[in-house]
Design a protein around this motif. Structure first.
Motif, PDB file in Angstrom:
ATOM      1  N   GLU A 193       0.835  -1.196   0.000  1.00  0.00           N
ATOM      2  CA  GLU A 193       0.000   0.000   0.000  1.00  0.00           C
ATOM      3  C   GLU A 193       0.871   1.247   0.000  1.00  0.00           C
ATOM      4  OE1 GLU A 193      -2.998   0.181   2.955  1.00  0.00           O
ATOM      5  OE2 GLU A 193      -3.791  -1.818   2.551  1.00  0.00           O
ATOM      6  N   ILE A 194       0.478   2.246  -0.797  1.00  0.00           N
ATOM      7  CA  ILE A 194       1.170   3.523  -0.809  1.00  0.00           C
ATOM      8  C   ILE A 194       0.132   4.639  -0.654  1.00  0.00           C
ATOM      9  CG2 ILE A 194       3.091   2.707  -2.232  1.00  0.00           C
ATOM     10  CD1 ILE A 194       1.780   4.076  -4.630  1.00  0.00           C
ATOM     11  N   SER A 195       0.586   5.802  -0.275  1.00  0.00           N
ATOM     12  CA  SER A 195      -0.334   6.920  -0.111  1.00  0.00           C
ATOM     13  C   SER A 195      -0.738   7.472  -1.487  1.00  0.00           C
ATOM     14  CB  SER A 195       0.326   8.027   0.708  1.00  0.00           C
ATOM     15  OG  SER A 195       1.404   8.604  -0.018  1.00  0.00           O
ATOM     16  N   ILE A 196      -1.835   8.190  -1.512  1.00  0.00           N
ATOM     17  CA  ILE A 196      -2.294   8.798  -2.760  1.00  0.00           C
ATOM     18  C   ILE A 196      -1.266   9.817  -3.252  1.00  0.00           C
ATOM     19  CG2 ILE A 196      -4.073  10.265  -3.802  1.00  0.00           C
ATOM     20  CD1 ILE A 196      -6.104   8.955  -1.960  1.00  0.00           C
ATOM     21  N   PHE A 197      -0.675  10.558  -2.327  1.00  0.00           N
ATOM     22  CA  PHE A 197       0.340  11.554  -2.716  1.00  0.00           C
ATOM     23  C   PHE A 197       1.527  10.879  -3.397  1.00  0.00           C
ATOM     24  CE2 PHE A 197       4.213  13.996  -1.767  1.00  0.00           C
ATOM     25  CZ  PHE A 197       3.883  15.201  -2.380  1.00  0.00           C
ATOM     26  N   THR A 198       1.987   9.760  -2.821  1.00  0.00           N
ATOM     27  CA  THR A 198       3.103   9.011  -3.421  1.00  0.00           C
ATOM     28  C   THR A 198       2.726   8.519  -4.819  1.00  0.00           C
ATOM     29  OG1 THR A 198       3.838   8.270  -1.238  1.00  0.00           O
ATOM     30  CG2 THR A 198       4.649   7.031  -3.136  1.00  0.00           C
ATOM     31  N   ALA A 199       1.481   8.043  -4.966  1.00  0.00           N
ATOM     32  CA  ALA A 199       1.004   7.569  -6.270  1.00  0.00           C
ATOM     33  C   ALA A 199       0.986   8.703  -7.294  1.00  0.00           C
ATOM     34  CB  ALA A 199      -0.388   6.967  -6.128  1.00  0.00           C
ATOM     35  N   LEU A 200       0.549   9.891  -6.858  1.00  0.00           N
ATOM     36  CA  LEU A 200       0.504  11.056  -7.761  1.00  0.00           C
ATOM     37  C   LEU A 200       1.892  11.421  -8.261  1.00  0.00           C
ATOM     38  CD1 LEU A 200      -2.067  13.274  -5.814  1.00  0.00           C
ATOM     39  CD2 LEU A 200      -2.444  12.210  -8.054  1.00  0.00           C
ATOM     40  N   ILE A 201       2.888  11.333  -7.380  1.00  0.00           N
ATOM     41  CA  ILE A 201       4.267  11.660  -7.764  1.00  0.00           C
ATOM     42  C   ILE A 201       4.860  10.559  -8.647  1.00  0.00           C
ATOM     43  CG2 ILE A 201       6.595  12.119  -6.925  1.00  0.00           C
ATOM     44  CD1 ILE A 201       4.536  14.350  -6.386  1.00  0.00           C
ATOM     45  N   ASP A 202       4.730   9.308  -8.222  1.00  0.00           N
ATOM     46  CA  ASP A 202       5.288   8.186  -8.989  1.00  0.00           C
ATOM     47  C   ASP A 202       4.642   8.084 -10.371  1.00  0.00           C
ATOM     48  OD1 ASP A 202       6.857   7.598  -6.838  1.00  0.00           O
ATOM     49  OD2 ASP A 202       5.707   5.844  -6.179  1.00  0.00           O
ATOM     50  N   ASN A 203       3.393   8.481 -10.434  1.00  0.00           N
ATOM     51  CA  ASN A 203       2.666   8.357 -11.697  1.00  0.00           C
ATOM     52  C   ASN A 203       3.231   9.263 -12.788  1.00  0.00           C
ATOM     53  OD1 ASN A 203       0.375   6.983 -12.951  1.00  0.00           O
ATOM     54  ND2 ASN A 203      -0.480   9.026 -13.199  1.00  0.00           N
ATOM     55  N   ILE A 204       3.885  10.338 -12.385  1.00  0.00           N
ATOM     56  CA  ILE A 204       4.521  11.224 -13.374  1.00  0.00           C
ATOM     57  C   ILE A 204       5.594  10.455 -14.137  1.00  0.00           C
ATOM     58  CG2 ILE A 204       5.929  13.308 -13.683  1.00  0.00           C
ATOM     59  CD1 ILE A 204       4.564  14.446 -11.167  1.00  0.00           C
ATOM     60  N   LYS A 205       6.406   9.688 -13.403  1.00  0.00           N
ATOM     61  CA  LYS A 205       7.477   8.901 -14.023  1.00  0.00           C
ATOM     62  C   LYS A 205       6.904   7.847 -14.957  1.00  0.00           C
ATOM     63  CE  LYS A 205       9.217   5.614 -11.611  1.00  0.00           C
ATOM     64  NZ  LYS A 205       9.925   4.835 -10.559  1.00  0.00           N
ATOM     65  N   PHE A 206       5.883   7.118 -14.498  1.00  0.00           N
ATOM     66  CA  PHE A 206       5.301   6.065 -15.328  1.00  0.00           C
ATOM     67  C   PHE A 206       4.621   6.646 -16.571  1.00  0.00           C
ATOM     68  CE2 PHE A 206       5.000   3.638 -11.135  1.00  0.00           C
ATOM     69  CZ  PHE A 206       6.126   2.874 -11.418  1.00  0.00           C
ATOM     70  N   TYR A 234      -1.234   3.376  -8.295  1.00  0.00           N
ATOM     71  CA  TYR A 234      -1.649   3.318  -6.891  1.00  0.00           C
ATOM     72  C   TYR A 234      -1.760   1.869  -6.401  1.00  0.00           C
ATOM     73  CZ  TYR A 234      -4.511   3.963  -2.700  1.00  0.00           C
ATOM     74  OH  TYR A 234      -4.987   3.941  -1.419  1.00  0.00           O
ATOM     75  N   LYS A 235      -2.231   0.995  -7.272  1.00  0.00           N
ATOM     76  CA  LYS A 235      -2.473  -0.386  -6.842  1.00  0.00           C
ATOM     77  C   LYS A 235      -1.238  -1.272  -6.986  1.00  0.00           C
ATOM     78  CE  LYS A 235      -5.801  -4.145  -7.268  1.00  0.00           C
ATOM     79  NZ  LYS A 235      -7.092  -4.582  -7.856  1.00  0.00           N
ATOM     80  N   THR A 236      -0.483  -1.127  -8.106  1.00  0.00           N
ATOM     81  CA  THR A 236       0.611  -2.071  -8.384  1.00  0.00           C
ATOM     82  C   THR A 236       2.000  -1.443  -8.355  1.00  0.00           C
ATOM     83  OG1 THR A 236       0.599  -1.734 -10.796  1.00  0.00           O
ATOM     84  CG2 THR A 236      -0.981  -3.317  -9.905  1.00  0.00           C
ATOM     85  N   GLN A 237       2.066  -0.104  -8.327  1.00  0.00           N
ATOM     86  CA  GLN A 237       3.343   0.607  -8.388  1.00  0.00           C
ATOM     87  C   GLN A 237       4.163   0.198  -9.619  1.00  0.00           C
ATOM     88  OE1 GLN A 237       3.054  -1.265  -4.905  1.00  0.00           O
ATOM     89  NE2 GLN A 237       1.364   0.154  -5.010  1.00  0.00           N
ATOM     90  N   ILE A 251      -3.221   9.862 -20.492  1.00  0.00           N
ATOM     91  CA  ILE A 251      -2.197   8.898 -20.058  1.00  0.00           C
ATOM     92  C   ILE A 251      -2.031   8.953 -18.545  1.00  0.00           C
ATOM     93  CG2 ILE A 251       0.280   8.359 -20.122  1.00  0.00           C
ATOM     94  CD1 ILE A 251       0.261   9.308 -23.056  1.00  0.00           C
ATOM     95  N   TYR A 252      -1.933  10.155 -18.000  1.00  0.00           N
ATOM     96  CA  TYR A 252      -1.718  10.307 -16.555  1.00  0.00           C
ATOM     97  C   TYR A 252      -2.907   9.761 -15.759  1.00  0.00           C
ATOM     98  CZ  TYR A 252      -0.505  12.343 -12.065  1.00  0.00           C
ATOM     99  OH  TYR A 252      -0.186  12.502 -10.741  1.00  0.00           O
TER     100      TYR A 252
END
Length: 469
Positions: free
Chosen positions: A259-272, A335-338, A326-327
């Motif tokens: 599990e990760i926080s929504i904020f972490t998902a928002l940041i990581d999602n930029i890279k993906f 958020y679910k699988t990182q 895309i984002y």
């Protein structure tokens, strides 16, 4: 005048070239459909259906692993008929027919917006060509189009969404339209969670825009009946998605990821999202280019040319829309699988990319409405390339897929002959080309071994005979 002669007389050189391209593509698709075979999860579906039946099988998997209940229902229903050799071929042909029909309905609604007129034959012709475009623009054709367990989830939900949009855009406002939208909403919401979330987010933005404007969309002539149809689709997809999300199997499956926080998902999602935009999308750009040139020429009306500033502004907005899509699409996956979504999962982004390219060329076309010969030359060149592509792949995939079919059928014979052995030695499958390969792993503990053993009731250990390559 003879109806056939009348149709022929109305066709331009571009229309004739499209017919040729379509005929070759249909031949390619039929060859692939005929040589296609089940793989991996499909064997497990066979086991579930035989042991528990279709309905109870859906209930079991819904509560224990996968909550995509509509996709499971369709997959298990088709699996129950796999004992008949023609089942998979019929299913594959049905997918193409449904795809072309959805695009036909979409074009029917779209032609009123862009103020163009097509004959019924031209509409069919163009629908098949765009189906061909969506075929080639797939990030992975085998996973998306020729894998039963996957196509019931990702491809079918995308086709149904296009059908829904076509139903919304048409001027008809009958009870049947709403029944169709309800069925489409259930299929999308109960099959593809990521697509459902993305659709719900964009529809929410759309409703906010309408509320803020407090008027109809002036340029698109969006009537209240169309808005009502959007609301129905929105509500049904929402309800169907909630049923999928609340399933016990979803909770069990989620436990395998941290599990990760929504904020972490928002940041990581930029890279993906950057990886998708810069590395994955470019893989299909050549196909998007040649097909978009033709599609945009077909859709460009005879009208006064646009200003350069207006067209460039719309093109920039369309590219920004692609980036936003895309984002938003990748965000729930992050958020679910990182991780980045599988190629089959990302198929909606491939479709959006093609339509964005088509829109961009459409805007370029409106700059040169007084110079139709430029568009005509570009379209003819693109169509010659498409005909060449289809011809090459028909020849190439015929031999590759035929060889794969024969090696797959030979594997079943090998299994039958060694069914009582403690160890079953299997020759490796040949290259599958555009088909999704059913090859198992060299690791005997891999899940592909378990699926094949359950589906074919094998008790012995499977081993690949790599020396036979």
């Amino acid at each position: 005048m003879n109806p056939l002669k009348k149709i022929i007389n109305q066709l331009s050189l571009i229309d004739y070239l499209i017919v040729v391209a379509n005929v070759i593509f249909l031949g390619l698709y039929f060859v692939l459909s005929f040589n296609n075979r089940i793989s991996h999860d499909d064997f497990y579906s066979m086991y579930i259906v035989e042991e528990f039946g279709v309905i109870d099988g859906v209930k079991l998997i819904y509560n224990q692993w996968c909550t995509r209940y509509v996709a499971l229902l369709i997959s298990f229903f088709i699996s129950s008929f796999l004992k008949f050799k023609t089942t998979l071929v019929i299913y594959q042909l049905f997918l193409l027919l449904l795809c072309s029909s959805s695009i036909y309905l979409f074009l029917t609604g779209l032609k009123n917006i862009v103020n163009i007129s097509f004959t019924k034959f031209k509409m069919i012709n163009y629908s098949i060509l765009i189906s061909c475009a969506l075929f080639y623009c797939s990030f992975n054709i085998g996973e998306t189009w020729f894998w039963l367990s996957s196509s019931c989830t990702y491809l079918l939900s995308c086709i149904v969404l296009i059908f829904s949009v076509g139903t919304i855009l048409t001027n008809a406002n009958t009870f049947l339209n709403y029944v169709v939208l309800i069925a489409c909403g259930i299929t999308i919401g109960g099959s593809n969670g990521t697509l459902s979330l993305t659709l719900l987010i964009f529809l929410t933005f759309f409703f906010i825009f309408l509320w803020a404007k407090k008027s109809q969309l002036s340029s698109i002539k969006f009537s209240s009946s169309k808005v009502n149809k959007c609301i129905v689709l929105y509500l049904i997809v929402h309800l169907a998605f909630i049923v999928m999300y609340l399933g016990n199997g979803n909770q069990i499956r989620s436990s395998f990821f941290k599990e990760i926080s929504i904020f972490t998902a928002l940041i990581d999602n930029i890279k993906f999202s950057e990886i998708i935009f810069l590395k994955i999308i470019p893989e299909i750009i050549p196909y998007c280019l040649i097909f978009a040139i033709v599609a945009s020429t077909i859709l460009t009306p005879i009208s006064a040319p646009n200003s350069i500033k207006s067209s460039l502004k719309k093109i920039c907005f369309s590219i920004l829309f692609l980036g936003l899509a895309i984002y938003i699409f990748q965000l729930p996956i992050t958020y679910k699988t990182q991780d980045i979504g599988a190629e089959r999962t990302l198929y909606p982004l491939a479709i959006i990319t093609f339509f964005v390219f088509t829109f961009c060329f459409y805007q370029f076309g409106k700059l040169f409405t007084n110079k139709k010969h430029i568009q005509k030359v570009l379209s003819i060149t693109a169509l010659i390339l498409i005909i060449g592509l289809n011809s090459f792949q028909l020849h190439n995939q015929y031999h590759i897929s035929k060889s794969y079919r024969e090696s797959f059928d030979n594997r079943l014979i090998q299994i039958t002959q060694q069914i009582n052995n403690k160890q079953i030695l299997l020759d490796p499958l040949t290259e599958s080309g555009y088909l999704h390969s059913a090859e198992i792993s060299n690791d005997s503990n891999h899940f592909t071994h378990d699926q094949l053993k359950l589906g074919l009731k094998i008790k012995g250990q499977l081993k690949l005979n790599n020396t036979s390559r």
